[in-house]
Design an enzyme around this catalytic site. Structure first.
Site, PDB file in Angstrom:
ATOM      1  N   LYS A 155     -54.128 -91.740  32.901  1.00 28.17           N
ATOM      2  CA  LYS A 155     -53.617 -92.416  34.101  1.00 28.17           C
ATOM      3  C   LYS A 155     -52.597 -93.486  33.715  1.00 28.17           C
ATOM      4  CE  LYS A 155     -56.035 -90.327  37.333  1.00 28.17           C
ATOM      5  NZ  LYS A 155     -55.533 -89.749  38.572  1.00 28.17           N
TER       6      LYS A 155
ATOM      7  N   TYR B 297     -62.632 -85.436  46.740  1.00 31.32           N
ATOM      8  CA  TYR B 297     -63.467 -86.468  47.380  1.00 31.32           C
ATOM      9  C   TYR B 297     -62.627 -87.587  48.003  1.00 31.32           C
ATOM     10  CZ  TYR B 297     -66.807 -90.379  47.472  1.00 31.32           C
ATOM     11  OH  TYR B 297     -67.562 -91.457  47.827  1.00 31.32           O
TER      12      TYR B 297
ATOM     13  N   TYR C  50     -59.381 -90.297  29.730  1.00 28.34           N
ATOM     14  CA  TYR C  50     -59.116 -90.249  31.174  1.00 28.34           C
ATOM     15  C   TYR C  50     -58.275 -91.464  31.590  1.00 28.34           C
ATOM     16  CZ  TYR C  50     -59.923 -91.139  36.091  1.00 28.34           C
ATOM     17  OH  TYR C  50     -59.732 -91.438  37.414  1.00 28.34           O
TER      18      TYR C  50
ATOM     19  N   ASN D 135     -55.698 -76.856  44.053  1.00 28.17           N
ATOM     20  CA  ASN D 135     -56.027 -75.532  43.497  1.00 28.17           C
ATOM     21  C   ASN D 135     -57.470 -75.127  43.810  1.00 28.17           C
ATOM     22  OD1 ASN D 135     -57.607 -76.944  41.661  1.00 28.17           O
ATOM     23  ND2 ASN D 135     -56.128 -76.746  39.966  1.00 28.17           N
ATOM     24  N   LEU D 136     -58.198 -75.992  44.485  1.00 22.69           N
ATOM     25  CA  LEU D 136     -59.581 -75.740  44.932  1.00 22.69           C
ATOM     26  C   LEU D 136     -60.528 -75.459  43.771  1.00 22.69           C
ATOM     27  CD1 LEU D 136     -59.054 -73.680  48.234  1.00 22.69           C
ATOM     28  CD2 LEU D 136     -59.319 -76.142  47.945  1.00 22.69           C
TER      29      LEU D 136
ATOM     30  N   LEU E  17     -73.359 -91.829  39.961  1.00 27.44           N
ATOM     31  CA  LEU E  17     -74.652 -92.496  40.118  1.00 27.44           C
ATOM     32  C   LEU E  17     -75.223 -92.362  41.530  1.00 27.44           C
ATOM     33  CD1 LEU E  17     -76.868 -94.328  39.007  1.00 27.44           C
ATOM     34  CD2 LEU E  17     -75.430 -96.293  39.643  1.00 27.44           C
TER      35      LEU E  17
ATOM     36  N   ALA F 252     -81.270 -90.316  35.130  1.00 24.30           N
ATOM     37  CA  ALA F 252     -81.198 -90.936  33.794  1.00 24.30           C
ATOM     38  C   ALA F 252     -80.410 -92.233  33.929  1.00 24.30           C
ATOM     39  CB  ALA F 252     -80.499 -89.988  32.822  1.00 24.30           C
TER      40      ALA F 252
ATOM     41  N   ALA G  45     -54.590 -85.241  42.600  1.00 21.26           N
ATOM     42  CA  ALA G  45     -55.081 -84.110  41.807  1.00 21.26           C
ATOM     43  C   ALA G  45     -55.232 -84.497  40.345  1.00 21.26           C
ATOM     44  CB  ALA G  45     -54.103 -82.928  41.941  1.00 21.26           C
ATOM     45  N   ALA G  46     -56.425 -84.415  39.816  1.00 22.65           N
ATOM     46  CA  ALA G  46     -56.685 -84.799  38.418  1.00 22.65           C
ATOM     47  C   ALA G  46     -58.103 -84.423  38.032  1.00 22.65           C
ATOM     48  CB  ALA G  46     -56.520 -86.319  38.261  1.00 22.65           C
TER      49      ALA G  46
HETATM   50  N1  UDP Z   1     -74.924 -93.896  35.532  1.00 22.06           N
HETATM   51  C1  UDP Z   1     -76.240 -93.742  35.147  1.00 22.06           C
HETATM   52  N2  UDP Z   1     -76.818 -92.502  35.309  1.00 22.06           N
HETATM   53  C2  UDP Z   1     -76.150 -91.435  35.815  1.00 22.06           C
HETATM   54  C3  UDP Z   1     -74.804 -91.606  36.200  1.00 22.06           C
HETATM   55  C4  UDP Z   1     -74.226 -92.845  36.046  1.00 22.06           C
HETATM   56  O1  UDP Z   1     -76.883 -94.678  34.687  1.00 22.06           O
HETATM   57  O2  UDP Z   1     -76.727 -90.330  35.895  1.00 22.06           O
HETATM   58  C5  UDP Z   1     -74.273 -95.206  35.381  1.00 22.06           C
HETATM   59  C6  UDP Z   1     -73.046 -95.168  34.466  1.00 22.06           C
HETATM   60  O3  UDP Z   1     -73.421 -95.438  33.143  1.00 22.06           O
HETATM   61  C7  UDP Z   1     -72.181 -96.279  35.070  1.00 22.06           C
HETATM   62  C8  UDP Z   1     -72.549 -96.270  36.547  1.00 22.06           C
HETATM   63  O4  UDP Z   1     -73.803 -95.594  36.646  1.00 22.06           O
HETATM   64  O5  UDP Z   1     -72.537 -97.520  34.532  1.00 22.06           O
HETATM   65  C9  UDP Z   1     -71.530 -95.586  37.416  1.00 22.06           C
HETATM   66  O6  UDP Z   1     -71.249 -94.321  36.857  1.00 22.06           O
HETATM   67  P1  UDP Z   1     -70.457 -93.202  37.649  1.00 22.06           P
HETATM   68  O7  UDP Z   1     -70.461 -91.977  36.791  1.00 22.06           O
HETATM   69  O8  UDP Z   1     -70.993 -93.092  39.032  1.00 22.06           O
HETATM   70  O9  UDP Z   1     -68.983 -93.792  37.787  1.00 22.06           O
HETATM   71  P2  UDP Z   1     -67.926 -94.292  36.659  1.00 22.06           P
HETATM   72  O10 UDP Z   1     -68.218 -95.763  36.485  1.00 22.06           O
HETATM   73  O11 UDP Z   1     -68.129 -93.485  35.430  1.00 22.06           O
HETATM   74  O12 UDP Z   1     -66.613 -94.059  37.316  1.00 22.06           O
END
Ligand code: UDP
Length: 327
Positions: free
Chosen positions: A144, A13, A140, A34-35, A189, A205, A73-74
């Site tokens: 890093k 991305y 994670y 590595n696709l 999100l 959710a 890559a990660a």
């Molecule tokens: N989030 C959420 N529902 C989802 C995915 C994410 O409420 O289905 C919330 C998540 O708890 C965080 C924010 O949205 O507070 C951003 O999450 P995302 O996974 O996009 O990025 P991250 O902050 O983990 O890099």
């Protein structure tokens, strides 16, 4: 004649948006990917794609010189890393260190690392500056951090200069419509909220409404992926003088509920959603101070508005309902 760059994870991305920026600027680009998560279709024909793990990068590195190496890559999912920490330490930290060492051996002078705001765990002060205490919120983030430390030694011993760019929440899509966000499974999100609004998935959710924030949902710093890409180009000249570390965000936060409202405004559809428990590893608020980056380079985000970010993501999604169409 442009410069010659190597991009690991360049079919992913954020990496693919950097590759597009480099190619657009007239540079020659080789991608190693590595696709497994990346997409062949995300790599422009003008770039060379080597389908390989970074562990097999040695022959590509030997085919230098490279004006810089960008390492994307990660594995990158906080929640997944909480469930399977040693997979993250192996894939990101151990393999990444092997790659950093190989770059140093092959005479690479400038190395740019995709790092993360997850280094800061639950930060004491917002916005988060570069000197905030490191306390990774997940394996994670820890993986890093290990690479940031390895880069410091690569500079000290081999003189390979490193730029650690700690991304906050990459979002949006190429405004020209060539590239977008396509993860499998999708966990982020903004794409999930857009798909829910377009009726392509069930309700979103909302992970926790009991955080100590004004509306009870988590606050994040969403930064347009093309602004992330342009920051990579902006830091390169600095590496001729030494290694650097920058936090990379817009400097403004948006809550989950504010993101839902932006998606509703952009798409004209309600985002069906339900309240769910907190997700492990999620801090309440992560907002960057990008002051150091701005002062050092003059970089500034061109698409800082949440609605603009969501609009580019939504239009790519509408034009590519199945993403890149399989791996
Ligand atoms: N989030 C959420 N529902 C989802 C995915 C994410 O409420 O289905 C919330 C998540 O708890 C965080 C924010 O949205 O507070 C951003 O999450 P995302 O996974 O996009 O990025 P991250 O902050 O983990 O890099």
């Amino acid at each position: 004649m442009g410069q010659r760059f190597l991009v690991t994870g360049g079919a992913g991305y954020v990496g693919s948006h950097l590759v597009a920026a480099l190619v657009d600027a007239g540079h020659r680009v080789t991608v190693i990917d590595n696709l497994r998560q990346g997409h062949r279709a995300a790599v422009p024909p003008a770039a060379t794609l080597v389908e390989a793990d970074i562990a097999a990068a040695e022959p590509v590195l030997a085919d230098g010189p490279w004006d810089a190496v960008f390492h994307f890559a990660a594995l990158s999912l906080v929640g997944e890393s909480m469930a399977d920490p040693f997979r993250y330490f192996a894939a990101n930290a151990a393999a990444g260190m092997g790659f950093i060492g190989a770059c140093a051996r092959h005479g690479v002078r400038r190395f740019v690392l995709s790092s993360t705001a997850n280094l800061f765990g639950t930060p004491a002060r917002i916005p988060i500056a570069e000197d905030a205490a490191i306390d990774p919120g997940s394996p994670y983030g820890e993986s890093k951090h290990m690479l940031e430390r390895a880069l410091a030694w690569a500079d000290r011993i081999f003189g390979m200069r490193g730029a650690c760019l700690r991304y906050f929440n990459a979002a949006g899509a190429d405004p020209a419509g060539r590239l977008g966000e396509d993860h499998d499974p999708e966990t982020h999100l903004i794409p999930l909220a857009i798909d829910a609004a377009l009726g392509r998935r069930g309700p979103l959710a909302v992970f926790g409404t009991d955080y100590p924030t004004p509306d009870g949902t988590c606050i994040r710093d969403y930064i347009h992926v093309t602004d992330l890409a342009s920051a990579h180009l902006a830091v390169l000249p600095l590496l001729d003088r030494g290694s650097v570390t920058f936090n990379l965000g817009n400097g403004a936060g948006a809550s989950v509920r504010e993101v839902i409202a932006a998606v509703e405004a952009v798409t004209g559809h309600a985002v069906p959603h339900r309240i769910a428990p907190r997700r492990a590893g999620d801090p309440a608020v992560l907002v960057a101070s990008a002051a150091r980056l701005r002062a050092a380079t003059g970089w500034t985000p061109r698409l800082p508005g949440l609605r603009d970010i969501v609009a580019t993501a939504a239009s790519w999604r509408a034009a590519h309902p199945d993403g890149y169409g399989g791996r």
